[in-house]
Design a protein around this motif. Sequence first.
Motif, PDB file in Angstrom:
ATOM      1  N   ILE A  66      49.297  39.176  36.436  1.00 47.91           N
ATOM      2  CA  ILE A  66      50.661  39.809  36.942  1.00 47.91           C
ATOM      3  C   ILE A  66      50.837  38.610  37.927  1.00 47.91           C
ATOM      4  O   ILE A  66      50.055  38.301  38.916  1.00 47.91           O
ATOM      5  CB  ILE A  66      50.820  41.078  37.959  1.00 47.91           C
ATOM      6  N   ARG A  67      51.991  37.883  38.113  1.00 46.65           N
ATOM      7  CA  ARG A  67      52.337  36.877  39.033  1.00 46.65           C
ATOM      8  C   ARG A  67      53.778  37.424  39.588  1.00 46.65           C
ATOM      9  O   ARG A  67      54.456  38.161  39.164  1.00 46.65           O
ATOM     10  CB  ARG A  67      52.598  35.491  38.244  1.00 46.65           C
ATOM     11  N   TYR A  68      53.996  36.791  40.894  1.00 46.45           N
ATOM     12  CA  TYR A  68      55.219  37.146  41.609  1.00 46.45           C
ATOM     13  C   TYR A  68      56.002  35.771  41.932  1.00 46.45           C
ATOM     14  O   TYR A  68      55.203  34.833  42.527  1.00 46.45           O
ATOM     15  CB  TYR A  68      55.243  37.964  42.802  1.00 46.45           C
ATOM     16  N   GLU A  69      57.113  35.373  41.497  1.00 44.11           N
ATOM     17  CA  GLU A  69      57.712  34.278  42.038  1.00 44.11           C
ATOM     18  C   GLU A  69      58.683  34.529  43.163  1.00 44.11           C
ATOM     19  O   GLU A  69      59.975  35.271  42.571  1.00 44.11           O
ATOM     20  CB  GLU A  69      58.456  33.639  40.999  1.00 44.11           C
ATOM     21  N   SER A  70      58.543  34.242  44.377  1.00 44.17           N
ATOM     22  CA  SER A  70      59.567  34.617  45.281  1.00 44.17           C
ATOM     23  C   SER A  70      60.770  33.820  45.257  1.00 44.17           C
ATOM     24  O   SER A  70      60.981  32.420  45.047  1.00 44.17           O
ATOM     25  CB  SER A  70      58.991  34.159  46.813  1.00 44.17           C
ATOM     26  N   TYR A 113      56.206  38.679  36.949  1.00 47.94           N
ATOM     27  CA  TYR A 113      56.099  38.341  35.192  1.00 47.94           C
ATOM     28  C   TYR A 113      54.616  38.282  34.960  1.00 47.94           C
ATOM     29  O   TYR A 113      53.848  38.485  35.924  1.00 47.94           O
ATOM     30  CB  TYR A 113      56.958  37.108  35.131  1.00 47.94           C
ATOM     31  N   LEU A 114      54.441  38.388  33.866  1.00 47.41           N
ATOM     32  CA  LEU A 114      52.934  38.227  33.409  1.00 47.41           C
ATOM     33  C   LEU A 114      52.748  36.989  32.443  1.00 47.41           C
ATOM     34  O   LEU A 114      53.401  36.581  31.857  1.00 47.41           O
ATOM     35  CB  LEU A 114      52.774  39.466  32.299  1.00 47.41           C
ATOM     36  N   THR A 174      56.145  27.137  36.033  1.00 48.75           N
ATOM     37  CA  THR A 174      56.794  27.926  37.079  1.00 48.75           C
ATOM     38  C   THR A 174      58.389  27.797  37.180  1.00 48.75           C
ATOM     39  O   THR A 174      59.199  28.585  37.263  1.00 48.75           O
ATOM     40  CB  THR A 174      56.232  27.776  38.343  1.00 48.75           C
ATOM     41  N   LEU A 175      58.750  26.391  37.301  1.00 51.56           N
ATOM     42  CA  LEU A 175      59.988  25.895  37.298  1.00 51.56           C
ATOM     43  C   LEU A 175      60.964  26.357  35.821  1.00 51.56           C
ATOM     44  O   LEU A 175      61.790  27.031  36.135  1.00 51.56           O
ATOM     45  CB  LEU A 175      60.050  24.377  36.967  1.00 51.56           C
TER      46      LEU A 175
END
Length: 120
Positions: free
Chosen positions: A100-104, A116-117, A5-6
């Motif tokens: 699917i992912r979402y990074e706030s 992002y996927l 994630t980072l």
Amino acid sequence: MNNLTLMLLLVVGLWGCDNLRISGLENGNLTFGRNVTPIRDIKPTQNQQATVSVQGKVEEQVPLLQGRVYQVNDSTGTIWVVSKQDRLKVGESAVFKGKIRYESIPIAGQEFGEVYLIEE
């Protein structure tokens, strides 16, 4: 926050402020398969358990310790894909299947989050 994630946040930060090039996929040059989702239809609130497939040309790539992050353009939009594949080149067409992912990313009261996927 895990290392993947980072790394994705760093990648998004590096390219997020840059003007992105539109690859040669305009005017319907890329056709969608029956089970392929156009990138413009992928939303941050989409069910994170659902699996989707995207198809497009690789515009950018960033190496990770295990795999790569690819920016993929399908003429409807772009999305970053975290993948274990490491042989794709810029300009190649590819199909990715994943979650699917979402990074706030809140900055000064504004949301600059990124969808992002993560390839399965």
